[in-house]
Design a protein around this motif. Structure first.
Motif, PDB file in Angstrom:
ATOM      1  N   ASP A  74       1.019  -1.639   0.066  1.00  0.00           N
ATOM      2  CA  ASP A  74      -0.024  -0.235  -0.257  1.00  0.00           C
ATOM      3  C   ASP A  74       0.848   1.661   0.194  1.00  0.00           C
ATOM      4  O   ASP A  74       0.143   2.066  -0.587  1.00  0.00           O
ATOM      5  CB  ASP A  74      -0.742   0.337   1.262  1.00  0.00           C
ATOM      6  CG  ASP A  74      -1.523  -1.039   1.291  1.00  0.00           C
ATOM      7  OD1 ASP A  74      -2.187  -1.726   0.158  1.00  0.00           O
ATOM      8  OD2 ASP A  74      -2.459  -1.472   1.968  1.00  0.00           O
ATOM      9  N   GLY A  75       2.287   0.572   0.489  1.00  0.00           N
ATOM     10  CA  GLY A  75       3.105   1.957   0.423  1.00  0.00           C
ATOM     11  C   GLY A  75       2.599   2.920   1.499  1.00  0.00           C
ATOM     12  O   GLY A  75       3.219   4.289   1.923  1.00  0.00           O
ATOM     13  N   ALA A  76       2.288   2.426   2.580  1.00  0.00           N
ATOM     14  CA  ALA A  76       1.915   2.998   3.817  1.00  0.00           C
ATOM     15  C   ALA A  76       3.127   3.543   4.785  1.00  0.00           C
ATOM     16  O   ALA A  76       3.199   5.243   5.485  1.00  0.00           O
ATOM     17  CB  ALA A  76       1.742   2.127   4.889  1.00  0.00           C
ATOM     18  N   PHE A  77       4.229   3.393   4.491  1.00  0.00           N
ATOM     19  CA  PHE A  77       5.395   2.919   5.044  1.00  0.00           C
ATOM     20  C   PHE A  77       6.390   4.047   3.602  1.00  0.00           C
ATOM     21  O   PHE A  77       7.809   4.430   4.351  1.00  0.00           O
ATOM     22  CB  PHE A  77       5.743   1.848   6.002  1.00  0.00           C
ATOM     23  CG  PHE A  77       4.778   1.879   6.861  1.00  0.00           C
ATOM     24  CD1 PHE A  77       4.316   2.771   8.101  1.00  0.00           C
ATOM     25  CD2 PHE A  77       4.592   0.655   7.115  1.00  0.00           C
ATOM     26  CE1 PHE A  77       3.836   2.264   8.885  1.00  0.00           C
ATOM     27  CE2 PHE A  77       3.584   0.160   7.949  1.00  0.00           C
ATOM     28  CZ  PHE A  77       3.182   1.187   8.616  1.00  0.00           C
ATOM     29  N   LEU A  78       6.632   3.154   2.877  1.00  0.00           N
ATOM     30  CA  LEU A  78       7.378   3.988   1.622  1.00  0.00           C
ATOM     31  C   LEU A  78       6.936   3.590   0.203  1.00  0.00           C
ATOM     32  O   LEU A  78       6.028   3.050  -0.146  1.00  0.00           O
ATOM     33  CB  LEU A  78       8.837   2.427   1.536  1.00  0.00           C
ATOM     34  CG  LEU A  78       9.628   3.579   0.283  1.00  0.00           C
ATOM     35  CD1 LEU A  78      10.284   4.619   0.687  1.00  0.00           C
ATOM     36  CD2 LEU A  78      10.524   1.724   0.197  1.00  0.00           C
ATOM     37  N   PRO A  79       6.525   5.412   0.159  1.00  0.00           N
ATOM     38  CA  PRO A  79       5.630   5.542  -0.408  1.00  0.00           C
ATOM     39  C   PRO A  79       5.689   5.472  -1.825  1.00  0.00           C
ATOM     40  O   PRO A  79       6.847   4.966  -2.468  1.00  0.00           O
ATOM     41  CB  PRO A  79       5.071   7.588  -0.668  1.00  0.00           C
ATOM     42  CG  PRO A  79       6.477   7.722   0.866  1.00  0.00           C
ATOM     43  CD  PRO A  79       6.858   6.728   1.206  1.00  0.00           C
TER      44      PRO A  79
END
Length: 231
Positions: A68-73
């Motif tokens: 989801d790219g929650a911590f690394l876009p």
């Protein structure tokens, strides 16, 4: 926190650096530099992958699990900004830990020049963070290092600079360095320290402090339920 969000199970073991565990052949085979942390991914038991250095570990886990790219876009510009700060920590933290922390708190002989030199550098680094969180020098501003999103950059930098800002590293270093003069850093440090996953994660492989703070080994999420309750 990444493991918590995606339900990733893992085994964690304490490496006693005071006893020299990091120099054993088993650990050196994972990290030739004999430093913690280190990780082995056994997803493919026939071809396990070793990963060492905190930055490499966080990027590896984010690339593999953070769909989801929650911590690394996923956006290239935002991803690059996060990685800028990840590698800022790689280049900066040795001056804080091996420099200031060693000469101020651990060295058997107090060397004024060394303490002064690394104190000034630590303050300079704190000012870099202060300005970034304020949205200066091209940075997006807080509450997190890369704006509104909590990322692996915060995960990399907080355990050193956030914990120091809260007065939990190197004795009375917070007062000596006058870290209350960095209000944005203080707010950022407090915000992250209150995250449930951060509080839980700090217990893993911890072997000092109160009983409820310590988990020498971690093999499943259920292990947290076995810890004594906080008074």
């Amino acid at each position: 926190e990444l493991c918590d969000k995606y339900g990733i199970e893992y085994d964690a073991y304490t490496i006693n650096i005071g006893e020299g565990d990091q120099f054993g052949s088993g650990f050196v085979g994972v990290n030739p530099n004999s430093k913690i942390p280190a990780l082995v991914d056994y997803s493919d038991e026939k071809k396990p992958i070793r990963v060492f250095e905190s930055g490499s570990i966080l990027v590896y886990l984010a690339d593999k699990f953070d769909e989801d790219g929650a911590f690394l876009p996923k956006d290239p510009a935002k991803r690059t900004e996060v990685l800028n700060w990840v590698f800022w920590q790689v280049g900066s933290a040795p001056y804080l830990g091996g420099g200031f922390g060693h000469f101020y708190n651990y060295a058997p002989i107090k060397i004024k020049y060394a303490i002064d030199r690394f104190s000034m550098e630590t303050k300079r680094q704190m000012d870099v963070l202060e300005r970034a969180l304020a949205g200066k020098d091209g940075s997006p501003g807080g509450p997190y290092l890369c704006g509104k999103q909590y990322t692996i950059a915060d995960m990399m930098i907080w355990p050193w600079y956030g914990v120091l800002a809260q007065g939990k590293l190197y004795g009375d270093a917070k007062n000596f360095l006058e870290l209350e003069k960095y209000p944005n850093v203080q707010a950022w440090a407090k915000l992250i320290s209150a995250r449930e996953a951060v509080m839980r994660g700090r217990k893993v492989t911890r072997v000092w402090g109160e009983d409820w703070e310590q988990m020498k080994e971690r093999h499943s999420k259920a292990d947290f339920d076995k810890l004594p309750s906080k008074p």
